[in-house]
Design a protein around this motif. Structure first.
Motif, short mmCIF file in Angstrom:
data_model
loop_
_atom_site.label_atom_id
_atom_site.label_comp_id
_atom_site.label_asym_id
_atom_site.label_seq_id
_atom_site.Cartn_x
_atom_site.Cartn_y
_atom_site.Cartn_z
N PHE A 147 -76.57 5.51 71.79
CA PHE A 147 -77.97 5.90 71.88
C PHE A 147 -78.49 5.79 73.31
CE2 PHE A 147 -82.52 4.78 71.86
CZ PHE A 147 -83.03 5.94 71.30
N PHE A 148 -77.86 4.92 74.11
CA PHE A 148 -78.33 4.71 75.48
C PHE A 148 -78.32 6.01 76.28
CE2 PHE A 148 -77.79 3.79 79.97
CZ PHE A 148 -78.80 2.86 80.18
N LEU A 149 -77.35 6.88 76.02
CA LEU A 149 -77.23 8.12 76.78
C LEU A 149 -77.96 9.28 76.12
CD1 LEU A 149 -73.45 7.88 77.81
CD2 LEU A 149 -75.48 7.31 79.18
N SER A 150 -78.78 8.98 75.12
CA SER A 150 -79.50 10.04 74.41
C SER A 150 -80.74 10.47 75.17
CB SER A 150 -79.90 9.55 73.01
OG SER A 150 -80.88 8.53 73.11
N GLU A 151 -81.26 11.62 74.80
CA GLU A 151 -82.48 12.13 75.43
C GLU A 151 -83.66 11.20 75.18
OE1 GLU A 151 -85.50 15.76 74.49
OE2 GLU A 151 -83.40 16.35 74.81
N GLY A 152 -83.73 10.66 73.97
CA GLY A 152 -84.83 9.76 73.62
C GLY A 152 -84.85 8.52 74.49
N ASN A 153 -83.69 7.96 74.77
CA ASN A 153 -83.65 6.76 75.61
C ASN A 153 -83.94 7.10 77.07
OD1 ASN A 153 -83.08 3.84 75.92
ND2 ASN A 153 -81.43 4.61 77.22
N LEU A 154 -83.50 8.27 77.52
CA LEU A 154 -83.82 8.68 78.88
C LEU A 154 -85.33 8.78 79.07
CD1 LEU A 154 -83.12 9.73 81.69
CD2 LEU A 154 -82.86 12.02 80.71
N GLN A 155 -86.02 9.33 78.07
CA GLN A 155 -87.48 9.40 78.13
C GLN A 155 -88.08 8.00 78.19
OE1 GLN A 155 -88.57 11.61 74.64
NE2 GLN A 155 -87.78 13.55 75.41
N ASN A 156 -87.54 7.10 77.38
CA ASN A 156 -88.03 5.72 77.35
C ASN A 156 -87.83 5.04 78.70
OD1 ASN A 156 -88.94 3.19 76.10
ND2 ASN A 156 -86.80 2.57 76.29
N VAL A 157 -86.68 5.25 79.32
CA VAL A 157 -86.39 4.65 80.62
C VAL A 157 -87.39 5.14 81.66
CG1 VAL A 157 -84.75 4.63 82.55
CG2 VAL A 157 -83.95 4.19 80.23
N LEU A 158 -87.66 6.44 81.67
CA LEU A 158 -88.58 7.01 82.67
C LEU A 158 -90.01 6.51 82.46
CD1 LEU A 158 -87.25 10.68 82.90
CD2 LEU A 158 -86.92 8.82 84.54
N VAL A 159 -90.43 6.40 81.20
CA VAL A 159 -91.77 5.89 80.92
C VAL A 159 -91.89 4.44 81.36
CG1 VAL A 159 -93.39 5.26 79.09
CG2 VAL A 159 -92.29 7.51 79.06
N GLN A 160 -90.88 3.63 81.00
CA GLN A 160 -90.90 2.22 81.37
C GLN A 160 -90.85 2.03 82.88
OE1 GLN A 160 -91.39 -0.27 79.21
NE2 GLN A 160 -91.49 1.22 77.55
N ALA A 161 -90.21 2.96 83.57
CA ALA A 161 -90.05 2.84 85.03
C ALA A 161 -91.30 3.25 85.79
CB ALA A 161 -88.87 3.70 85.50
N LEU A 180 -85.15 2.41 89.07
CA LEU A 180 -84.40 2.93 87.93
C LEU A 180 -83.28 1.99 87.52
CD1 LEU A 180 -84.20 6.73 88.84
CD2 LEU A 180 -85.69 5.61 87.16
N LEU A 181 -82.62 1.35 88.52
CA LEU A 181 -81.54 0.42 88.19
C LEU A 181 -82.05 -0.74 87.35
CD1 LEU A 181 -78.64 -0.59 88.45
CD2 LEU A 181 -79.30 -1.70 90.59
N ILE A 182 -83.15 -1.34 87.77
CA ILE A 182 -83.71 -2.47 87.02
C ILE A 182 -84.12 -2.04 85.62
CG2 ILE A 182 -85.75 -3.95 86.87
CD1 ILE A 182 -85.47 -4.48 89.83
N THR A 183 -84.74 -0.87 85.50
CA THR A 183 -85.18 -0.39 84.19
C THR A 183 -83.99 -0.06 83.30
OG1 THR A 183 -87.11 0.59 85.29
CG2 THR A 183 -86.71 1.23 83.02
N VAL A 184 -82.98 0.57 83.87
CA VAL A 184 -81.77 0.91 83.11
C VAL A 184 -81.09 -0.34 82.59
CG1 VAL A 184 -79.40 1.74 83.42
CG2 VAL A 184 -81.32 3.18 84.10
N ILE A 185 -80.98 -1.36 83.43
CA ILE A 185 -80.33 -2.60 83.02
C ILE A 185 -81.13 -3.30 81.93
CG2 ILE A 185 -79.74 -4.93 83.79
CD1 ILE A 185 -78.79 -3.74 86.40
N GLN A 186 -82.44 -3.39 82.10
CA GLN A 186 -83.27 -4.03 81.09
C GLN A 186 -83.16 -3.32 79.74
OE1 GLN A 186 -87.12 -4.05 83.26
NE2 GLN A 186 -87.17 -6.23 82.81
N THR A 187 -83.28 -1.99 79.78
CA THR A 187 -83.21 -1.21 78.55
C THR A 187 -81.82 -1.30 77.92
OG1 THR A 187 -84.81 0.34 79.49
CG2 THR A 187 -83.59 1.07 77.55
#
Length: 316
Positions: free
Chosen positions: A29-43, A270-277
């Motif tokens: 799920f990490f590489l899904s479109e939904g998670n990418l959206q979540n990462v960008l919002v959180q970032a 993005l690195l910090i957000t990606v790692i946290q997520t």
């Protein structure tokens, strides 16, 4: 030599790719479109705070009041809407203006009163957070105006609008730092303050401007944060400030001033957000997430120190 320079300049993007692949293997799920959206919002909010801190790092100073400024400025904007019924557009301007005022005060303390930026801004941040707690009695201020909350909740198709603010902020920061005389003055001031002064740069004004820009961006982050949550939360994550400082350093902004690229600031965010997520998705304990966050800050300092040594030896 060239390969070492390339690795040091792009280590943040290499780490993003490596961690994304590992997290995707452990949880597809990490590489899904939904998670990418979540990462960008959180970032988004963190990314704007990273820019705020970066402007002061470029002149060899630091602004530790950005999180307190975020909460304070967002409270001021929300209070204006609730108590005085101002239109949401004016409330946004009031929010940002409050952030700018705090930045101006910080800049005056550091540039003209010669206060230590670490202590002065840390004290300012504590003061602002205490003021918000006292004014709200630790209660969340709910914002019901749909206009104010639009950017934090709207979508275009299936994609959230909020990350647009992140990329616009970084694009504008790149233009300002790379192509304006003011941006070049910041780099010169951070690189060698005496040389900058001898070259005719008003160093005090440059330092004041850097802290004012930091306050402006903290105010923008306050608006984005409130828009996304639909209210003013009086408590922001205790690690937010640490990540806001660590991200630009991981991305190549020197703690000693005078060096740093906007693309690196974005990469650190993005690195910090990606790692946290990613750690949350693979069910790593919250206790270990905090431990890893501390390790990331140590990594940031180590990478920055290695860059400095490499430059001194003429490797880069």
């Amino acid at each position: 030599m060239a390969s070492k320079k390339f690795l040091l300049d792009n280590v943040v993007w290499i780490l993003i790719v490596v961690f994304s692949i590992l997290a995707g293997v452990l949880n597809p799920f990490f590489l899904s479109e939904g998670n990418l959206q979540n990462v960008l919002v959180q970032a988004t909010t963190l990314g704007v705070l990273v820019l705020a801190v970066s402007f002061t790092l470029l002149i060899g100073e630091i602004d530790l009041s950005v999180v307190g400024n975020l909460v304070f400025s967002s409270m001021v904007g929300a209070y204006a809407m609730q108590q005085f019924g101002v239109h949401w557009t004016l409330a946004v301007l009031i929010t940002i203006a409050a952030g700018v005022l705090v930045g101006l005060l910080n800049g005056y303390f550091v540039a003209y009163l010669r206060m230590n930026s670490l202590i002065a801004t840390l004290a300012m941040g504590l003061f602002l957070q205490g003021a918000v707690l006292g004014a709200t009695q630790a209660r969340t201020m709910v914002v019901t105006d749909e206009g104010y909350s639009y950017i934090g909740s709207a979508t275009v198709g299936n994609w959230p609008v909020m990350p647009i603010a992140l990329f616009v902020a970084y694009l504008l920061a790149h233009v300002v730092l790379a192509y304006s005389a003011w941006g070049r003055n910041l780099y010169a001031t951070g690189g060698n303050r005496r040389a900058a002064n001898a070259a005719g740069i008003n160093v005090k004004r440059a330092r004041l401007g850097a802290f004012t820009a930091s306050g402006f961006l903290a105010g923008v982050a306050g608006f984005l944060y409130t828009s996304y949550l639909g209210g003013v939360s009086v408590t922001v994550g205790s690690t937010t400030l640490l990540y806001a400082v660590a991200a630009p350093v991981i991305g190549g902004v020197s703690l000693f001033g005078g060096r740093g690229r906007v693309i690196g600031m974005l990469g650190g965010t993005l690195l910090i957000t990606v790692i946290q997520t990613g750690l949350q998705l693979i069910n790593v304990s919250a206790y270990y997430i905090q431990m890893i966050g501390g390790a990331m800050i140590l990594l940031a300092i180590a990478v920055d120190a290695f860059r400095i040594r490499s430059e001194e030896r003429g490797v880069m």
